[in-house]
Motif scaffolding. Structure first.
Motif, mmCIF file in Angstrom:
data_model
loop_
_atom_site.group_PDB
_atom_site.id
_atom_site.type_symbol
_atom_site.label_atom_id
_atom_site.label_comp_id
_atom_site.label_asym_id
_atom_site.label_seq_id
_atom_site.Cartn_x
_atom_site.Cartn_y
_atom_site.Cartn_z
ATOM 1 N N ASN A 56 5.759 -20.872 7.536
ATOM 2 C CA ASN A 56 5.484 -20.672 8.963
ATOM 3 C C ASN A 56 4.027 -20.391 9.271
ATOM 4 O O ASN A 56 3.659 -20.211 10.450
ATOM 5 N N ARG A 57 3.184 -20.351 8.228
ATOM 6 C CA ARG A 57 1.749 -20.109 8.382
ATOM 7 C C ARG A 57 1.490 -18.764 9.084
ATOM 8 O O ARG A 57 0.679 -18.669 10.006
ATOM 9 N N THR A 58 2.170 -17.723 8.623
ATOM 10 C CA THR A 58 2.004 -16.403 9.230
ATOM 11 C C THR A 58 1.842 -15.337 8.148
ATOM 12 O O THR A 58 2.202 -15.537 6.989
ATOM 13 N N VAL A 59 1.284 -14.192 8.556
ATOM 14 C CA VAL A 59 1.187 -13.003 7.716
ATOM 15 C C VAL A 59 1.840 -11.860 8.482
ATOM 16 O O VAL A 59 1.484 -11.601 9.646
ATOM 17 N N ALA A 60 2.775 -11.166 7.857
ATOM 18 C CA ALA A 60 3.469 -10.049 8.497
ATOM 19 C C ALA A 60 2.952 -8.736 7.942
ATOM 20 O O ALA A 60 2.866 -8.556 6.722
ATOM 21 N N SER B 198 3.047 -2.817 4.022
ATOM 22 C CA SER B 198 3.299 -4.056 3.280
ATOM 23 C C SER B 198 2.764 -5.242 4.072
ATOM 24 O O SER B 198 2.870 -5.282 5.305
ATOM 25 N N LEU B 199 2.168 -6.164 3.350
ATOM 26 C CA LEU B 199 1.739 -7.436 3.919
ATOM 27 C C LEU B 199 2.459 -8.551 3.185
ATOM 28 O O LEU B 199 2.475 -8.580 1.950
ATOM 29 N N ARG B 200 3.042 -9.477 3.955
ATOM 30 C CA ARG B 200 3.751 -10.602 3.367
ATOM 31 C C ARG B 200 3.254 -11.897 3.985
ATOM 32 O O ARG B 200 3.190 -12.032 5.224
ATOM 33 N N ILE C 126 0.873 -1.174 0.000
ATOM 34 C CA ILE C 126 0.000 0.000 0.000
ATOM 35 C C ILE C 126 0.909 1.223 0.000
ATOM 36 O O ILE C 126 1.539 1.539 1.021
ATOM 37 N N LEU C 127 0.996 1.881 -1.148
ATOM 38 C CA LEU C 127 1.856 3.056 -1.285
ATOM 39 C C LEU C 127 1.080 4.307 -0.886
ATOM 40 O O LEU C 127 -0.089 4.479 -1.263
#
Length: 222
Positions: free
Chosen positions: A171-175, A164-166, A154-155
């Motif tokens: 690891n079954r995670t969202v950062a 930013s979403l990654r 998202i700029l």
């Protein structure tokens, strides 16, 4: 004798000082000299001052029983401020609440992958309308080189930074990285079906909305 007795009573109540010296003394002495010895007359007419009972400080008692201060002990290692049992109890309660808030994560990769695809699509759809009312605001999908890693950027306006979403399939995670709140890691909760902070259980969309409205026009349509 009755008059002497009356005067003697008054003398006792008044401390026997002035009354005895002025007018009660001679009469009382003449009346009592025949029945009391000299030491007895002195003891009656000039009694010693009353001894007040010793007083106990009121702060030592409360509701009929002694109140003791909470026990305090020093931290291990000899440094730092003393820690009371009440502080330990509060820390234990906070620790229990934190453990209860931590979500139980979904481990199945297929379920996790499907949920992340839906999450990114929902975020993209919710933020697209904000592009028209914020200069430089732009939402784009991202596919990283590492297998199983993809996300969303998202700029914002120049100088505002970006979100930013990654997704980390291994690891079954969202950062989520926010210029307002920093980095947070989320897992798919097996009870609610949404993505929650792995440390305190807050909802991803809630934090993202809270941060965006602080420096953007409009509100995400989740």
């Amino acid at each position: 004798m009755e008059i002497a007795s009356a005067l003697l009573t008054v003398a006792r109540r008044q401390g026997a000082g002035i009354i005895y010296q002025r007018f009660a003394g001679p009469l009382i002495c003449r009346q009592l000299r025949c029945v009391w010895s000299e030491p007895e007359r002195i003891a009656v007419l000039y009694p010693r001052p009353l001894q007040r009972p010793s007083l106990v400080p009121i702060h030592q008692f409360h509701a009929g029983k002694v109140v003791s201060a909470p026990r305090r002990r020093r931290r291990q290692g000899g440094g730092g401020a003393p820690v009371s049992d009440a502080d330990d109890d509060a820390a234990e309660i906070d620790g229990d609440r934190l453990r209860e808030a931590r979500p139980s994560a979904v481990k199945d990769l297929a379920v996790f992958t499907a949920a992340t695809v839906d999450l990114l699509s929902k975020i993209e759809a919710a933020l697209k309308p904000m592009e028209s009312c914020n200069d430089g605001f732009f939402v784009k999908r991202v596919t990283d080189n590492a297998p199983g890693e993809y996300g969303l950027d998202i700029l914002l306006s120049p100088g505002e930074g970006e979100y930013s979403l990654r997704v980390d399939g291994e690891n079954r995670t969202v950062a989520l990285k926010s210029p307002m709140s920093g980095m947070y890691t989320y897992v798919l909760c097996d009870k609610t079906g949404d993505f929650r902070g792995m440390d305190d259980g807050h909802i991803l969309e809630g934090l993202l909305t809270r941060d965006l409205i602080r420096h953007c026009n409009g509100v995400p349509k989740f």
